[in-house]
Design a protein around this motif. Structure first.
Motif, PDB file in Angstrom:
ATOM      1  N   GLY A   1      -6.293  33.516  23.456  1.00 48.55           N
ATOM      2  CA  GLY A   1      -7.200  34.637  23.751  1.00 48.55           C
ATOM      3  C   GLY A   1      -7.283  34.947  25.230  1.00 48.55           C
ATOM      4  O   GLY A   1      -7.329  36.117  25.632  1.00 48.55           O
ATOM      5  N   ASN A   2      -7.257  33.886  26.070  1.00 51.67           N
ATOM      6  CA  ASN A   2      -7.360  34.078  27.519  1.00 51.67           C
ATOM      7  C   ASN A   2      -6.211  34.918  28.035  1.00 51.67           C
ATOM      8  O   ASN A   2      -6.399  35.755  28.923  1.00 51.67           O
ATOM      9  CB  ASN A   2      -7.333  32.723  28.242  1.00 51.67           C
ATOM     10  CG  ASN A   2      -8.671  31.989  28.065  1.00 51.67           C
ATOM     11  OD1 ASN A   2      -9.722  32.646  27.880  1.00 51.67           O
ATOM     12  ND2 ASN A   2      -8.620  30.681  28.114  1.00 51.67           N
ATOM     13  N   VAL A   3      -5.065  34.698  27.475  1.00 55.12           N
ATOM     14  CA  VAL A   3      -3.862  35.423  27.919  1.00 55.12           C
ATOM     15  C   VAL A   3      -4.007  36.891  27.556  1.00 55.12           C
ATOM     16  O   VAL A   3      -3.775  37.795  28.383  1.00 55.12           O
ATOM     17  CB  VAL A   3      -2.586  34.825  27.276  1.00 55.12           C
ATOM     18  CG1 VAL A   3      -1.357  35.664  27.637  1.00 55.12           C
ATOM     19  CG2 VAL A   3      -2.380  33.386  27.718  1.00 55.12           C
ATOM     20  N   ILE A   4      -4.413  37.143  26.323  1.00 49.74           N
ATOM     21  CA  ILE A   4      -4.548  38.528  25.861  1.00 49.74           C
ATOM     22  C   ILE A   4      -5.618  39.228  26.685  1.00 49.74           C
ATOM     23  O   ILE A   4      -5.432  40.370  27.130  1.00 49.74           O
ATOM     24  CB  ILE A   4      -4.888  38.551  24.342  1.00 49.74           C
ATOM     25  CG1 ILE A   4      -3.707  37.916  23.553  1.00 49.74           C
ATOM     26  CG2 ILE A   4      -5.174  39.993  23.855  1.00 49.74           C
ATOM     27  CD1 ILE A   4      -2.386  38.662  23.645  1.00 49.74           C
ATOM     28  N   ARG A   5      -6.687  38.472  26.920  1.00 48.10           N
ATOM     29  CA  ARG A   5      -7.801  39.066  27.697  1.00 48.10           C
ATOM     30  C   ARG A   5      -7.312  39.409  29.112  1.00 48.10           C
ATOM     31  O   ARG A   5      -7.642  40.461  29.636  1.00 48.10           O
ATOM     32  CB  ARG A   5      -8.976  38.074  27.748  1.00 48.10           C
ATOM     33  CG  ARG A   5      -9.906  38.240  26.520  1.00 48.10           C
ATOM     34  CD  ARG A   5     -11.208  37.499  26.712  1.00 48.10           C
ATOM     35  NE  ARG A   5     -11.059  36.075  26.692  1.00 48.10           N
ATOM     36  CZ  ARG A   5     -11.000  35.344  25.597  1.00 48.10           C
ATOM     37  NH1 ARG A   5     -11.030  35.925  24.383  1.00 48.10           N
ATOM     38  NH2 ARG A   5     -10.885  34.040  25.691  1.00 48.10           N
ATOM     39  N   LEU A   6      -6.584  38.507  29.665  1.00 51.78           N
ATOM     40  CA  LEU A   6      -6.056  38.770  31.020  1.00 51.78           C
ATOM     41  C   LEU A   6      -5.188  40.017  31.020  1.00 51.78           C
ATOM     42  O   LEU A   6      -5.289  40.842  31.943  1.00 51.78           O
ATOM     43  CB  LEU A   6      -5.214  37.576  31.499  1.00 51.78           C
ATOM     44  CG  LEU A   6      -4.505  37.760  32.845  1.00 51.78           C
ATOM     45  CD1 LEU A   6      -5.532  37.830  34.003  1.00 51.78           C
ATOM     46  CD2 LEU A   6      -3.517  36.617  33.116  1.00 51.78           C
ATOM     47  N   LEU A   7      -4.414  40.158  29.983  1.00 49.55           N
ATOM     48  CA  LEU A   7      -3.526  41.325  29.907  1.00 49.55           C
ATOM     49  C   LEU A   7      -4.327  42.623  29.735  1.00 49.55           C
ATOM     50  O   LEU A   7      -3.997  43.660  30.313  1.00 49.55           O
ATOM     51  CB  LEU A   7      -2.535  41.164  28.745  1.00 49.55           C
ATOM     52  CG  LEU A   7      -1.384  40.193  28.991  1.00 49.55           C
ATOM     53  CD1 LEU A   7      -0.622  39.956  27.686  1.00 49.55           C
ATOM     54  CD2 LEU A   7      -0.433  40.766  30.042  1.00 49.55           C
ATOM     55  N   LEU A   8      -5.397  42.488  28.940  1.00 48.36           N
ATOM     56  CA  LEU A   8      -6.183  43.689  28.680  1.00 48.36           C
ATOM     57  C   LEU A   8      -7.027  44.055  29.904  1.00 48.36           C
ATOM     58  O   LEU A   8      -7.147  45.216  30.272  1.00 48.36           O
ATOM     59  CB  LEU A   8      -7.077  43.474  27.452  1.00 48.36           C
ATOM     60  CG  LEU A   8      -6.302  43.316  26.105  1.00 48.36           C
ATOM     61  CD1 LEU A   8      -7.277  42.996  24.976  1.00 48.36           C
ATOM     62  CD2 LEU A   8      -5.552  44.601  25.785  1.00 48.36           C
ATOM     63  N   GLN A   9      -7.578  43.003  30.495  1.00 56.49           N
ATOM     64  CA  GLN A   9      -8.450  43.275  31.653  1.00 56.49           C
ATOM     65  C   GLN A   9      -8.285  42.120  32.660  1.00 56.49           C
ATOM     66  O   GLN A   9      -8.992  41.118  32.632  1.00 56.49           O
ATOM     67  CB  GLN A   9      -9.913  43.345  31.183  1.00 56.49           C
ATOM     68  CG  GLN A   9     -10.756  44.118  32.132  1.00 56.49           C
ATOM     69  CD  GLN A   9     -12.132  44.396  31.517  1.00 56.49           C
ATOM     70  OE1 GLN A   9     -12.506  43.952  30.424  1.00 56.49           O
ATOM     71  NE2 GLN A   9     -12.930  45.176  32.224  1.00 56.49           N
ATOM     72  N   PRO A  10      -7.378  42.268  33.575  1.00 57.06           N
ATOM     73  CA  PRO A  10      -7.152  41.150  34.482  1.00 57.06           C
ATOM     74  C   PRO A  10      -8.271  40.991  35.533  1.00 57.06           C
ATOM     75  O   PRO A  10      -8.660  41.999  36.127  1.00 57.06           O
ATOM     76  CB  PRO A  10      -5.823  41.523  35.164  1.00 57.06           C
ATOM     77  CG  PRO A  10      -5.486  42.920  34.730  1.00 57.06           C
ATOM     78  CD  PRO A  10      -6.525  43.404  33.808  1.00 57.06           C
ATOM     79  N   THR A  11      -8.731  39.761  35.638  1.00 60.53           N
ATOM     80  CA  THR A  11      -9.698  39.412  36.676  1.00 60.53           C
ATOM     81  C   THR A  11      -9.181  38.153  37.352  1.00 60.53           C
ATOM     82  O   THR A  11      -8.401  37.388  36.733  1.00 60.53           O
ATOM     83  CB  THR A  11     -11.076  39.114  36.057  1.00 60.53           C
ATOM     84  OG1 THR A  11     -10.957  37.981  35.209  1.00 60.53           O
ATOM     85  CG2 THR A  11     -11.613  40.325  35.341  1.00 60.53           C
TER      86      THR A  11
END
Ligand code: ADP
Length: 637
Positions: free
Chosen positions: A88-98
């Motif tokens: 999930g962290n990877v997908i989240r990073l891709l969707l909204q990188p912080t």
């Protein structure tokens, strides 16, 4: 006809000609050598082929094994990029990188990379920029790098699995990139990439002394046990491909030289014989022949190639070839030796047969000759018998002749003997009458002198008759005679003749004891002397030489020579013929010389005649000697 000059007649130079057998012997080694080489070559070829076949079988197994090992090495990492889709962290990073999310994903990727043993794991946003990477803390971190030009990204963003071998643009390190498009809510929101190092495999090959390489879809060697072959193309690259590859930076800036085999010989699909230049420890390049076996790998367009050096096979094939050639040579030598022996035995047999044939011929000839000899021997024996008989008859005839001759001589001499005896008889009568008268007168002295004379006369008459008796007697061929005595006896016998026809007798001989009957010698001498007296009867000076001495051969040689008229040449050859005579009327019987010669021959001697140049005739009586005495002084009468 004129003969040609000698130089034209000189024999033509003889061209050296060789016997066909010799030529065969000289040429024989050539085909044997050729056959030996062929045999060696064929054996070498067969051995090499068999060796290559065995190598190929073994190589196929090795190829399979190592290809599977490579595939499994890759496949262990294949699932990794797709695994990130679940994170999930990877997908989240891709969707909204912080920054927070990036750090969390960086740490996650770092841990994952460590555990999986891959080189690097990183996540790209849809524009191809690196959002998070396992090596975020390293100096050569990919963080923020734009890798949209990479083929694996382009494949993955398009929804295809990205498979790519290349040299890292940041690190300059080769690796295999596995990319996967990360999906969220049905669309691809980024790409996850795993870079794995395959050099471990190379080291493993090296350890196993395996000569192998892997070429990728472009024909570029990406993995090789020999580092010098790495990043060289196994097939020719056209310019377009070259520029395309250069643009992709797949192989960084490497020149991509072609791996040019010195020789290439296809065997069957997937296998060929290659000659590759290999640099040895001293830096020199030399060609090495390999059996190259290739096999495409599953799940990729790569090809695994296994190189098996053929040195050992070649060495083995060479030694097999040499062994075969040597075996052939040995066989050939044995065959030649056997053949030679066979010939020698055949020659020996032929020679033995020829010898036997010659032997039997010789025996046949000997038998024939022996038969001839036996026959001629028989003939000779018969002839000898005949001769003996003839000799016997002859001897008998000779004896008879001698006897007849003696009787003839006696008859011949009887007149003179009668005359000789009559004279003493008359003297005896006168002397006896006178003696009676002297006795009556008492003249005893004269009477005694007369009686003495009478006595002497009677002795003389007795001697005459005794010698006649001895002359007439048959005697042996053997005996011994005193030469002096014989001469005396002969002269005594001839006394009356000598008184009528006086002659000078020269006695020039040594006393000798001769191997002949005394009487026979006397007979011979009487004959010879009578002939001399007869021959010289009409001349006034009459001389007779009796010359005796030993000849070279130790025989006694007595010459009875006169100075008479000699014998006319026409008559000479008839002298010793019986009944040849030149004497008139009853005077000659023509037996004297014949008998004398026979008597001499019977005693082992001979009688011959010579005709001296100074005139006269010389008879030569040769007789064997028993003993000789010193020379007797000649007493001439
Ligand atoms: P014969 O005295 O009976 O004739 P011989 O045989 O003694 O037979 O001699 C043969 C002949 O040889 C004689 O008749 C004589 O002519 C010849 N002859 C022999 N001795 C002499 C000699 N001393 N001189 C010459 N003629 C000789």
């Amino acid at each position: 006809m004129q003969s040609p000059p000698s130089d034209l007649r000189a024999p033509l130079p003889v061209l050296p000609t060789m016997k066909p057998r010799l030529i065969r012997r000289l040429l024989l080694p050539l085909p044997i050598l050729l056959l030996m080489l062929t045999c060696g070559y064929v054996a070498e070829r067969l051995s090499e082929r068999a060796g290559i076949r065995a190598l190929a079988e073994n190589g196929a197994r090795q190829l399979e094994l190592h290809a599977r090992a490579l595939e499994s090495e890759i496949s262990t990492h294949t699932y990794l990029p797709s695994l990130l889709e679940l994170e999930g962290n990877v997908i989240r990073l891709l969707l909204q990188p912080t920054p927070y999310r990036r750090e969390r994903v960086n740490r996650y990727l770092e841990g994952l990379n460590q555990r999986s043993g891959s080189r690097a794991i990183y996540v790209l946003d849809p524009s191809g920029r690196v959002l998070a990477t396992s090596n975020w803390q390293d100096a050569d971190s990919f963080q923020g790098e734009d890798l949209s030009f990479r083929a694996y990204f382009q494949d993955a963003i398009a929804g295809r699995p990205g498979r790519f071998y290349g040299i890292g643009t940041t690190t300059g390190e080769p690796g295999y990139y596995l990319a996967h498009g990360l999906r969220h809510a049905g669309r691809i929101v980024g790409v996850a990439v795993v870079k794995i190092r395959l050099d471990r495999l190379e080291r493993r090959w090296e350890r196993a002394r395996l000569d192998a390489f892997v070429s990728d879809e472009n024909g570029i060697i990406i993995l090789s046990s020999d580092p010098s072959r790495r990043l060289r193309s196994v097939r020719p690259l056209d310019d377009e491909t070259r520029s395309r590859l250069a643009g992709s930076l797949q192989y960084h800036w490497v020149r991509l030289d072609e791996l040019q085999p010195l020789d290439r010989q296809p065997l069957n699909p997937g296998a060929e014989l290659l000659s590759l230049p290999v640099r040895s420890a001293n830096g020199e390049e030399h060609p090495v022949r390999y059996l190259a076996q290739s096999q495409p790998l599953h799940d990729s367009a790569w090809t695994f190639t296994l190189l098996t050096p053929l040195q050992d096979v070649r060495r083995e094939a060479m030694s097999h070839g040499m062994l075969a050639a040597a075996a052939f040579a040995l066989l050939a030598i044995l065959l030649i030796a056997w053949n030679e022996r066979r010939k020698v035995i055949a020659t020996r047999l032929a020679a033995r047969e020829a010898l036997q044939e010659a032997n039997s011929q010789l025996e046949r000839k000997i038998a024939e000759r022996t038969a001839d000899l036996r026959a001629s021997n028989e003939r000779l024996r018969a002839q000898i018998r005949e001769r003996r008989q003839a000799e016997e008859t002859l001897r008998k005839t000779q004896d008879d002749l001698i006897q007849a001759g003696k009787l003839a001589v006696i008859g011949q001499m009887s007149t003179s003997i009668a005359h000789e005896l009559n004279q003493p008889l008359a003297a005896l009568r006168t002397l006896a009458g006178n003696s009676v008268r002297f006795l009556q007168r008492g003249n005893l002295e004269t009477a005694s002198s007369n009686l003495q004379t009478i006595n002497e006369l009677v002795d003389r008459m007795g001697r005459i008759t005794a010698s006649l008796r001895a002359f007439a007697r048959r005697s042996d061929d053997t005996g011994e005679a005193q030469l002096g005595k014989a001469v005396d006896a002969a002269l005594f016998l001839l006394q009356p003749r000598l008184e009528r026809t006086p002659l000078t007798i020269h006695r020039d001989f040594a006393e000798a004891c001769l191997a002949i009957d005394q009487t026979r010698l006397e007979q011979i001498l009487v004959n010879l002397i009578v002939n001399a007296i007869d021959a010289m009867a009409t001349q006034r000076d009459r001389q007779l030489w009796l010359e005796g001495r030993l000849d070279d051969q130790g025989r006694y040689r007595l010459g009875v020579r006169d100075n008479g008229p000699g014998i006319p040449p026409a008559l000479r050859s008839h002298l010793f013929e019986p009944f040849f005579t030149t004497k008139p009327g009853e005077q000659g019987l023509g037996l004297g010389l014949t008998l004398s010669a026979s008597l001499a021959a019977a005693a082992g001697g001979s009688l011959s005649v010579r005709h001296p140049e100074e005139g006269g005739t010389a008879f030569v009586l040769i007789l064997p000697v028993l003993a000789t005495a010193p020379n007797e002084t000649a007493a001439d009468e």
